[in-house]
Design an enzyme around this catalytic site. Structure first.
Site, PDB file in Angstrom:
ATOM      1  N   HIS A   1      -4.132   5.923   2.815  1.00 37.22           N
ATOM      2  CA  HIS A   1      -4.984   4.680   2.480  1.00 37.22           C
ATOM      3  C   HIS A   1      -4.135   3.571   3.142  1.00 37.22           C
ATOM      4  O   HIS A   1      -4.753   2.694   3.742  1.00 37.22           O
ATOM      5  CB  HIS A   1      -4.559   4.642   1.069  1.00 37.22           C
ATOM      6  CG  HIS A   1      -5.275   3.570   0.165  1.00 37.22           C
ATOM      7  ND1 HIS A   1      -4.753   2.345   0.161  1.00 37.22           N
ATOM      8  CD2 HIS A   1      -6.451   3.679  -0.313  1.00 37.22           C
ATOM      9  CE1 HIS A   1      -5.462   1.743  -0.686  1.00 37.22           C
ATOM     10  NE2 HIS A   1      -6.622   2.457  -1.037  1.00 37.22           N
TER      11      HIS A   1
ATOM     12  N   SER B   1     -11.315  -0.974  -1.413  1.00 33.66           N
ATOM     13  CA  SER B   1      -9.954  -0.937  -0.963  1.00 33.66           C
ATOM     14  C   SER B   1     -10.025  -1.152   0.565  1.00 33.66           C
ATOM     15  O   SER B   1      -9.294  -1.562   1.166  1.00 33.66           O
ATOM     16  CB  SER B   1      -9.408   0.261  -0.922  1.00 33.66           C
ATOM     17  OG  SER B   1      -8.493   0.575  -2.173  1.00 33.66           O
TER      18      SER B   1
ATOM     19  N   ASP C   1       0.906  -1.158  -0.127  1.00 31.94           N
ATOM     20  CA  ASP C   1       0.015  -0.013   0.071  1.00 31.94           C
ATOM     21  C   ASP C   1       0.840   1.261  -0.020  1.00 31.94           C
ATOM     22  O   ASP C   1       2.329   1.344  -0.383  1.00 31.94           O
ATOM     23  CB  ASP C   1      -0.867   0.131   1.166  1.00 31.94           C
ATOM     24  CG  ASP C   1      -2.254   0.530   0.875  1.00 31.94           C
ATOM     25  OD1 ASP C   1      -2.406   1.764   0.807  1.00 31.94           O
ATOM     26  OD2 ASP C   1      -3.411  -0.006   1.180  1.00 31.94           O
TER      27      ASP C   1
END
Ligand SMILES: *[C@@H]1O[C@H](CO)[C@@H](O)[C@H](O)[C@H]1NC(C)=O
Ligand SMILES: *[C@@H]1O[C@H](CO)[C@@H](O)[C@H](O)[C@H]1NC(C)=O
Ligand SMILES: *[C@@H]1O[C@H](CO)[C@@H](O)[C@H](O)[C@H]1NC(C)=O
Ligand SMILES: *[C@@H]1O[C@H](CO)[C@@H](O)[C@H](O)[C@H]1NC(C)=O
Ligand SMILES: *[C@@H]1O[C@H](CO)[C@@H](O)[C@H](O)[C@H]1NC(C)=O
Ligand SMILES: *[C@@H]1O[C@H](CO)[C@@H](O)[C@H](O)[C@H]1NC(C)=O
Ligand SMILES: *[C@@H]1O[C@H](CO)[C@@H](O)[C@H](O)[C@H]1NC(C)=O
Length: 759
Positions: free
Chosen positions: A216, A538, A157
């Protein structure tokens, strides 16, 4: 020259929102005439034949790879080094290198070369706004299976905020002895929770520790395996104890993405290293459009992982609700779609005629007095950009509540309304998104309402010369009986590359998920316990990664396919109210939105029977996709001869769902087998329950499965017959299921029938 331009455009088109990143690379490269067409290629080569003189040591592989580089640069170490970006040794045989098309052409002549393609840049799978809203997951924390103790989840990520309390190691034992990974953060930042942290970004010159500048990666990591944090909230909403799905599992971060996307060569490099480090589960919340598996770095790398018994969970993509919009379709990957949870961060639009329309917003200002304000729809002037409240499209809205059409950049629309003096915003969905709404961190009082509510609000504006409205902020509301609902953004099947495998596999929470964030998103929050709400597949993917870690912890001997089967055959297709799970239309979601259904972790922990698949079982399946031996070798890294192995139809893979293609007018008969393994009580008897999909006939033999031992396998036969009239009504697919029921277990195989030549 003309040709080159076309290639460039096509790549940019495929990259979607990573365009900016790609362009900047292209511009930088153009400064040097010679290098103008140089870019990073992923090159697959044959595994060198193993003999006494050519053992598979890393050094030997490296020198083998070097022989593929152009002669002119191979002779000079200094020049060669920067050309080679990554060399792979575990999950793939090949490398990533900076090359010109001419150099690639020359390479094609070399013995052992298989294929090369320009590296792709893949987007992260949050919905497109940088400020997604999320929803807190922490409630009803799943307490099964030792909280994932002893299991290592590798997350690929944007990096991680390592000092966040979600990554405290309180209660987490030291990592198992097999762990060989590294921590590139300073000194004591890593601990028994965060046991590894590395940076694979070749595009960035800085290298350095895998700090999360985006948010994220911190969010997905904490969703998979964040520790318990009390009083977690964003803007005071969704307050409660936050925890990941496997709160005592270990985490290893492999940084491969920035906010601009993730490059394919880095992804394969991270997979290659994670496998060697000793992870048990891999979590990838990213992906691009569908490519043949031998050309898809994630599919190739994931196969290398499952060969080592490592489970791979990936997001399905945010390109819904269109059909055939999936990423990450390979059958050895768990492909995860996104759905709502039963919580809403409610903000109700109240009209001057007392009409009320419930919507959502994460930002709920305490000082908004909810007096009626003049209500306007800028789109009434017929200008589409005013309707969308696009940047620069609005003016003179002082003190008004403004209706904006939804779409990309939800928070940015609010910024535009605020800039033009607006007091509040009602964001109304476009038709395609129906009732799917997302709680965002807006910059002004706002609510996001459905398409239907938008029609009513616009009709109200038309009905009176002095329309007024306001927003009532109602905070966190739990108990939506229609949850889980499939989110509009969740990508849909059928699979493009392998329609004989049903995809997505499963859905899990992906709408308005609250989880850790590296920085405060709210001036009111003090200290380091910062959280944010975002949405996307996600967010769904790490839920399933964490659940897979729990299953791995309680069933250490289960293969990746066994874990996947347990998750899929026990999934729910009903919502909290006991009716069929719906999608953004509020009508029942179809099998290409749901896959096997919504994950139920406690049932998955005790499935009764599993459909297992060994890595070598994929070879006849890949032969059946008509891949060449060489293409299959890219995936399997071992010699394959399809004429010896034999090909099977896709649907013959021992998958826990069925996806059958059938013709319309002629009656086709298709036979398949499935083999189940008993992982429940030794003496178990299962009876068949069959819901035959419309348009086909179906029979199963035998209809009773009697087991007397644990791990005993029984094979059954399934026959499908297309009805003569299948497809005549233009309906392109049908669904049903096949279920084995004992006194303790219910094991469901969902069936999709794709009717070719429909219409
Ligand atoms: C890590 O170490 C480097 C060099 O020793 C230092 O400059 C940096 O501030 C440190 N970072 C943190 C987060 O401690
Ligand atoms: C969150 O809940 C905790 C525990 O109930 C409480 O102490 C705290 O004040 C709450 N915070 C907010 C912002 O509501
Ligand atoms: C509102 O009125 C405008 C102009 O008369 C018309 O074009 C539009 O369709 C109406 N909208 C609704 C929702 O009734
Ligand atoms: C946070 O507070 C600072 C200082 O008071 C202010 O300048 C900034 O605009 C605030 N940010 C937000 C998002 O409200
Ligand atoms: C593979 O080729 C055979 C023979 O041409 C064909 O019948 C089959 O449909 C092909 N399979 C796929 C998945 O394209
Ligand atoms: C694959 O197997 C077939 C049948 O046994 C044989 O004729 C062929 O030579 C083999 N191909 C290779 C590349 O070994
Ligand atoms: C299973 O059933 C057989 C025959 O009835 C019996 O001999 C055996 O002990 C049983 N096994 C278990 C584990 O109950």
């Amino acid at each position: 020259m003309e040709n080159k331009k076309c290639v460039m455009l096509q790549i940019i088109y495929l990259l979607g929102f990573s365009v900016m990143f790609y362009l900047s690379v292209a511009v930088a490269a153009e400064t040097d005439e010679d290098k103008s067409s140089m870019q990073t290629y992923i090159v697959w080569v044959k595994r060198p034949v193993q003999n006494l003189f050519f053992a598979k040591s890393h050094e030997d592989l490296e020198s083998w790879y070097q022989t593929f580089l152009p002669d002119t640069i191979a002779n000079s170490n200094e020049l060669t080094k920067p050309r080679m970006v990554h060399t792979y040794r575990n999950v793939a045989t090949g490398f990533a290198a900076k090359l010109t098309p001419e150099e690639v052409k020359a390479m094609e002549q070399k013995e052992g070369f298989v294929s090369a393609h320009p590296e792709r840049i893949l987007p992260l799978h949050t919905t497109h706004s940088p400020n997604f809203l999320g929803l807190q997951q922490g409630l009803g924390v799943w307490k099964g299976a030792n909280y994932g103790e002893g299991v290592i989840i590798g997350v690929l990520d944007t990096g991680i905020g390592p000092d966040h309390p979600s990554f405290s190691d309180e209660g987490v034992p030291p990592p198992p002895a097999k762990w060989k990974g590294k921590c590139d953060f300073n000194g004591t930042v890593c601990n028994n929770k965060l046991i590894g942290a590395r940076n694979f970004q070749s595009g960035k010159t800085t290298g350095g520790p895998p700090v999360d500048d985006e948010g994220h990666g911190t969010h997905t990591s904490s969703t998979a395996a964040g520790n318990f944090v009390k009083g977690a909230n964003a803007f005071g909403m969704a307050n409660g104890t936050a925890a990941g799905m496997a709160p005592y599992a270990h985490l290893a971060m492999y940084k491969i993405c920035s906010e601009d996307g993730c490059t394919e060569g880095d992804i394969v490099a991270a997979l290659d290293t994670a496998v060697e480090d000793g992870v048990d589960v891999l979590s990838l919340s990213l992906g691009g459009p569908s490519f043949p598996f031998y050309e898809d770095g994630i599919a190739v790398g994931a196969f290398g992982a499952i060969q080592k018994g490592i489970f791979v969970s990936c997001s399905a993509g945010n390109s819904g609700p269109s059909y055939e919009s999936l990423s990450n379709e390979a059958p050895w990957i768990l492909t995860v779609g996104g759905s709502t949870i039963d919580r809403s961060i409610r903000a109700t639009a109240l009209l001057g005629d007392h009409g009320e329309f419930d919507g959502v917003s994460l930002f709920q200002p305490k000082d908004f007095n909810s007096a009626l304000l003049p209500l306007v729809y800028p789109g009434a002037n017929g200008n589409p950009s005013s309707a969308l409240c696009s940047p620069g499209s609005l003016e003179n809205l002082e003190g008004k509540i403004v209706v904006c059409e939804g779409g990309r950049g939800r928070v940015a629309k609010g910024e535009e309304v605020k800039r033009a003096g607006g007091a509040a915003m009602i964001l109304v969905n476009q038709a395609i998104d129906g009732y799917s709404v997302l709680a965002d961190a807006h910059v002004l009082p706002a609510t996001h309402v459905s398409y239907q509510a938008g029609l009513n609000i616009k009709a109200f504006i038309n009905s009176t010369s002095t329309p007024t409205a306001t927003i009532l902020f109602k905070g966190t509301v739990i108990g939506d009986p229609l949850a889980p609902k499939v989110a509009s953004f969740s990508s849909r099947g059928p699979s493009i590359r392998s329609p004989g495998i049903l995809k997505p596999d499963i859905i899990g929470p992906g709408v308005s998920i609250l989880a850790a964030w590296p920085v405060s998103v709210d001036n009111g929050t003090e200290g380091k316990a910062t959280f944010n709400m975002v949405s996307g597949t996600s967010m769904s993917c790490p839920h399933l990664s964490g659940i897979a870690a729990l299953l791995k912890s309680s069933h250490p001997d289960w293969s990746p396919a066994a874990i996947k089967s347990a998750i899929m055959t026990t999934a729910e297709v009903e919502n909290l109210a006991g009716s069929a799970i719906v999608d953004q239309t509020l009508f029942p979601a179809d099998i290409f939105a749901l896959g096997a259904g919504h994950v139920n972790p406690s049932k998955a922990n005790d499935p009764g029977l599993i459909y297992d698949i060994q890595p070598e079982d994929y070879i006849p399946y890949l032969c059946g996709l008509n891949y060449t031996d060489e293409q299959i070798q890219v995936i399997t890294q071992q010699t394959v001869n399809c004429s010896q192995v034999g090909a099977v139809p896709e649907a013959q893979l021992n998958y826990p769902t069925f996806s059958i293609k059938t013709g319309s007018s002629e009656t086709q008969t298709q036979y398949y087998t499935r083999t189940v393994t008993n992982v429940g009580p030794a003496n178990s008897t299962y009876e068949l329950a069959l819901v035959v999909p419309p348009k086909v006939g179906m029979s199963v033999n035998p209809q009773v499965l009697t087991f007397t031992e644990v791990n005993q396998k029984i094979t059954y036969h399934v026959e499908f017959n297309a009805h003569d009239d299948a497809g005549k009504d233009g309906v392109p697919f049908a669904e049903g299921y096949l279920r084995w029921v004992s006194d303790k277990h219910s094991v469901t195989t969902r069936i999709a029938i794709l009717i070719l030549k429909a219409i």
